[in-house]
Write a protein that holds these residues in place. Sequence first.
Motif, PDB file in Angstrom:
ATOM      1  N   ALA A  57       0.838  -1.201   0.000  1.00  0.00           N
ATOM      2  CA  ALA A  57       0.000   0.000   0.000  1.00  0.00           C
ATOM      3  C   ALA A  57       0.870   1.246   0.000  1.00  0.00           C
ATOM      4  CB  ALA A  57      -0.937  -0.002   1.215  1.00  0.00           C
ATOM      5  N   ARG A  58       1.945   1.238   0.752  1.00  0.00           N
ATOM      6  CA  ARG A  58       2.854   2.392   0.773  1.00  0.00           C
ATOM      7  C   ARG A  58       3.506   2.609  -0.591  1.00  0.00           C
ATOM      8  NH1 ARG A  58       4.369   1.025   6.644  1.00  0.00           N
ATOM      9  NH2 ARG A  58       3.215   2.655   7.728  1.00  0.00           N
ATOM     10  N   ALA A  59       3.886   1.515  -1.255  1.00  0.00           N
ATOM     11  CA  ALA A  59       4.513   1.633  -2.573  1.00  0.00           C
ATOM     12  C   ALA A  59       3.523   2.165  -3.608  1.00  0.00           C
ATOM     13  CB  ALA A  59       5.058   0.271  -3.009  1.00  0.00           C
ATOM     14  N   VAL A  60       2.290   1.666  -3.582  1.00  0.00           N
ATOM     15  CA  VAL A  60       1.283   2.140  -4.532  1.00  0.00           C
ATOM     16  C   VAL A  60       0.951   3.599  -4.231  1.00  0.00           C
ATOM     17  CG1 VAL A  60      -1.038   1.794  -5.473  1.00  0.00           C
ATOM     18  CG2 VAL A  60       0.346  -0.184  -4.849  1.00  0.00           C
ATOM     19  N   ALA A  61       0.847   3.955  -2.959  1.00  0.00           N
ATOM     20  CA  ALA A  61       0.570   5.343  -2.582  1.00  0.00           C
ATOM     21  C   ALA A  61       1.671   6.268  -3.095  1.00  0.00           C
ATOM     22  CB  ALA A  61       0.417   5.468  -1.067  1.00  0.00           C
ATOM     23  N   ALA A  62       2.915   5.827  -3.049  1.00  0.00           N
ATOM     24  CA  ALA A  62       4.024   6.643  -3.562  1.00  0.00           C
ATOM     25  C   ALA A  62       3.859   6.877  -5.063  1.00  0.00           C
ATOM     26  CB  ALA A  62       5.362   5.970  -3.265  1.00  0.00           C
ATOM     27  N   ASP A  63       3.426   5.857  -5.790  1.00  0.00           N
ATOM     28  CA  ASP A  63       3.192   6.027  -7.229  1.00  0.00           C
ATOM     29  C   ASP A  63       2.021   6.965  -7.487  1.00  0.00           C
ATOM     30  OD1 ASP A  63       5.299   4.522  -8.061  1.00  0.00           O
ATOM     31  OD2 ASP A  63       4.117   2.888  -8.919  1.00  0.00           O
ATOM     32  N   VAL A  64       0.946   6.811  -6.718  1.00  0.00           N
ATOM     33  CA  VAL A  64      -0.209   7.706  -6.869  1.00  0.00           C
ATOM     34  C   VAL A  64       0.225   9.143  -6.595  1.00  0.00           C
ATOM     35  CG1 VAL A  64      -2.460   8.354  -5.899  1.00  0.00           C
ATOM     36  CG2 VAL A  64      -1.945   5.938  -6.356  1.00  0.00           C
ATOM     37  N   ARG A  65       0.990   9.335  -5.547  1.00  0.00           N
ATOM     38  CA  ARG A  65       1.460  10.678  -5.169  1.00  0.00           C
ATOM     39  C   ARG A  65       2.321  11.282  -6.280  1.00  0.00           C
ATOM     40  NH1 ARG A  65       2.274   9.472  -0.237  1.00  0.00           N
ATOM     41  NH2 ARG A  65       0.548  10.607   0.650  1.00  0.00           N
ATOM     42  N   ARG A  66       3.208  10.481  -6.848  1.00  0.00           N
ATOM     43  CA  ARG A  66       4.099  10.949  -7.913  1.00  0.00           C
ATOM     44  C   ARG A  66       3.307  11.356  -9.150  1.00  0.00           C
ATOM     45  NH1 ARG A  66       6.032   8.224 -12.137  1.00  0.00           N
ATOM     46  NH2 ARG A  66       5.351   6.228 -11.303  1.00  0.00           N
ATOM     47  N   LEU A  67       2.354  10.514  -9.571  1.00  0.00           N
ATOM     48  CA  LEU A  67       1.570  10.819 -10.767  1.00  0.00           C
ATOM     49  C   LEU A  67       0.630  12.003 -10.537  1.00  0.00           C
ATOM     50  CD1 LEU A  67       0.719   7.252 -12.111  1.00  0.00           C
ATOM     51  CD2 LEU A  67       2.503   8.821 -12.878  1.00  0.00           C
ATOM     52  N   ALA A  68       0.040  12.076  -9.356  1.00  0.00           N
ATOM     53  CA  ALA A  68      -0.875  13.179  -9.053  1.00  0.00           C
ATOM     54  C   ALA A  68      -0.126  14.510  -9.018  1.00  0.00           C
ATOM     55  CB  ALA A  68      -1.596  12.933  -7.733  1.00  0.00           C
ATOM     56  N   ALA A  69       1.095  14.500  -8.534  1.00  0.00           N
ATOM     57  CA  ALA A  69       1.887  15.729  -8.458  1.00  0.00           C
ATOM     58  C   ALA A  69       2.213  16.276  -9.847  1.00  0.00           C
ATOM     59  CB  ALA A  69       3.175  15.481  -7.677  1.00  0.00           C
ATOM     60  N   ALA A  70       2.221  15.412 -10.845  1.00  0.00           N
ATOM     61  CA  ALA A  70       2.541  15.844 -12.203  1.00  0.00           C
ATOM     62  C   ALA A  70       1.342  16.460 -12.923  1.00  0.00           C
ATOM     63  CB  ALA A  70       3.076  14.649 -13.008  1.00  0.00           C
ATOM     64  N   LEU A  71       0.154  16.352 -12.335  1.00  0.00           N
ATOM     65  CA  LEU A  71      -1.052  16.893 -12.971  1.00  0.00           C
ATOM     66  C   LEU A  71      -1.167  18.391 -12.725  1.00  0.00           C
ATOM     67  CD1 LEU A  71      -3.654  14.171 -11.913  1.00  0.00           C
ATOM     68  CD2 LEU A  71      -2.714  14.525 -14.202  1.00  0.00           C
ATOM     69  N   PRO A  72      -1.809  19.105 -13.647  1.00  0.00           N
ATOM     70  CA  PRO A  72      -2.081  20.523 -13.385  1.00  0.00           C
ATOM     71  C   PRO A  72      -3.016  20.657 -12.183  1.00  0.00           C
ATOM     72  CG  PRO A  72      -2.680  19.910 -15.654  1.00  0.00           C
ATOM     73  CD  PRO A  72      -2.285  18.661 -14.947  1.00  0.00           C
ATOM     74  N   LYS A  73      -2.902  21.752 -11.470  1.00  0.00           N
ATOM     75  CA  LYS A  73      -3.730  21.980 -10.271  1.00  0.00           C
ATOM     76  C   LYS A  73      -5.221  21.962 -10.594  1.00  0.00           C
ATOM     77  CE  LYS A  73      -0.435  22.521  -7.311  1.00  0.00           C
ATOM     78  NZ  LYS A  73      -0.099  21.416  -6.472  1.00  0.00           N
TER      79      LYS A  73
END
Length: 128
Positions: A57-73
């Motif tokens: 879950a921590r690893a998947v959350a890190a990927d979600v966080r990384r991809l979400a950060a790349a999106l426009p606000k």
Amino acid sequence: MSGAYAVLHDPEGLLDAELPLDRAPHEALVTAVLAWKDPDLAPCDYEQIALQLTGHARAVAADVRRLAAALPKSDGRGALAELILREADGRLAAPAQGHRVLRPDRARLVQALYTRLDRLPEPAPVSP
């Protein structure tokens, strides 16, 4: 040297971003946990399953966080990702020991994180 380990300094999280998730076995584990009615496992097996689900879950959350950060606000997918990440952070802060894996919280969390991950676009590769 037996039992030795090295701590890597990776403040930007680049190592995590480059390692692909081993999704299939963890999804099979999630399916099994969610299907359990009354399994008769040894306490150490419950603990191992809890550790597996928590770590993944921590690893998947890190990927979600990384991809979400790349999106426009202005992209609503980022806001939805932030909601699931706040929930994940709260759930992962609580210890998951032994019999607690029977409550499917961690399995459902992994499932929710993968659902969110699948709805986020991979960022375009950056040319050197």
